[in-house]
Design an enzyme around this catalytic site. Structure first.
Site, mmCIF file in Angstrom:
data_model
loop_
_atom_site.group_PDB
_atom_site.id
_atom_site.type_symbol
_atom_site.label_atom_id
_atom_site.label_comp_id
_atom_site.label_asym_id
_atom_site.label_seq_id
_atom_site.Cartn_x
_atom_site.Cartn_y
_atom_site.Cartn_z
ATOM 1 N N ASP A 135 0.809 -1.211 0.000
ATOM 2 C CA ASP A 135 0.000 0.000 0.000
ATOM 3 C C ASP A 135 0.846 1.266 0.000
ATOM 4 O O ASP A 135 1.989 1.282 0.454
ATOM 5 C CB ASP A 135 -0.922 0.021 1.225
ATOM 6 C CG ASP A 135 -1.888 -1.141 1.227
ATOM 7 O OD1 ASP A 135 -2.339 -1.523 0.136
ATOM 8 O OD2 ASP A 135 -2.180 -1.669 2.314
ATOM 9 N N ARG A 136 0.241 2.332 -0.459
ATOM 10 C CA ARG A 136 0.909 3.629 -0.507
ATOM 11 C C ARG A 136 1.459 4.028 0.859
ATOM 12 O O ARG A 136 2.548 4.606 0.969
ATOM 13 C CB ARG A 136 -0.085 4.682 -1.005
ATOM 14 C CG ARG A 136 0.461 6.089 -1.117
ATOM 15 C CD ARG A 136 -0.655 7.031 -1.537
ATOM 16 N NE ARG A 136 -0.208 8.418 -1.580
ATOM 17 C CZ ARG A 136 -1.014 9.447 -1.724
ATOM 18 N NH1 ARG A 136 -2.317 9.247 -1.853
ATOM 19 N NH2 ARG A 136 -0.536 10.673 -1.746
#
Length: 221
Positions: free
Chosen positions: A79-80
């Site tokens: 994930d970011r």
């Protein structure tokens, strides 16, 4: 007239066959080129706030800002707001080995959580918790010290001064969307920071945050 119609039908069939053969040959040639391409494996230590893809219409930071290698894609997601190891490759078999649940490839994460999990919470994580997409597989869970190789995060995490934090070493054998975060939240300890350290035999060893390197892929690894 019948002879003329027959000739036209023959020409149409011949044209169709030639068109099909050309399309088939083109697909085979494309497939052959892909199979003959050298297998490439890139390890990347993804910083916080970087998308695990090469393009983004919104102009956010992506892999393209760090990695000039073309034709490789991330095996699984990170994930970011997570950090750490991304394995990028053009080898479909390797991607499957690292990401498909049936392969049971271990992935190690170091996770900073809010609070200090008690034995009941740790045991629940080890044996499996039921999330909205079903029960998780048994996982390796240990309370550990903050890793001494860890880099500072920019921006730093938001801590509540009156609540302590702790670090967990989490080993998963599956890879669902935001699984670690959902697991720790399920037992009452939200994730504050998440770093993936390894996928199978591939690790962060020797990679600074934001750094990448290409490695030689062993045959039949």
């Amino acid at each position: 007239m019948r002879q003329l119609i027959s000739s036209e039908n023959t020409m149409q069939k011949t044209s169709f066959r030639n068109h099909y053969v050309k399309r088939f040959s083109s697909r085979q040639a494309s497939k052959s080129r892909k199979e003959n391409q050298p297998k490439r494996v890139v390890l990347f230590n993804k910083p916080y706030d970087v998308l695990p893809q090469f393009t983004d219409e919104a102009g956010r930071r992506t892999l393209k800002d760090f990695i000039p290698v073309q034709g490789v894609y991330a095996a699984g997601r990170l994930d970011r707001d997570s950090e750490g190891l991304l394995v990028l490759t053009n080898d479909g078999a390797l991607q499957a080995r690292l990401t498909q649940p049936g392969k049971r490839t271990g992935k190690i994460y170091y996770v900073q959580v809010e609070g200090i999990p008690d034995n009941a919470a740790l045991q629940a994580l080890r044996t499996g918790v039921t999330l909205n997409d079903g029960p998780t597989l048994p996982a390796g869970i240990e309370i550990v010290a903050e890793p001494d190789w860890l880099w500072p995060r920019t921006p730093p995490i938001r801590e509540r001064k009156n609540i302590p934090t702790s670090w967990l070493k989490v080993t998963l054998y599956e890879g669902r969307n935001r699984q670690v975060r959902r697991m720790t939240a399920h037992v009452g300890h939200p994730t504050l920071r998440l770093i993936r350290y390894s996928m199978g035999d591939y690790t962060l060893n020797g990679l600074d945050n934001g750094q990448w390197r290409e490695i030689a892929q062993e045959k039949d690894r």
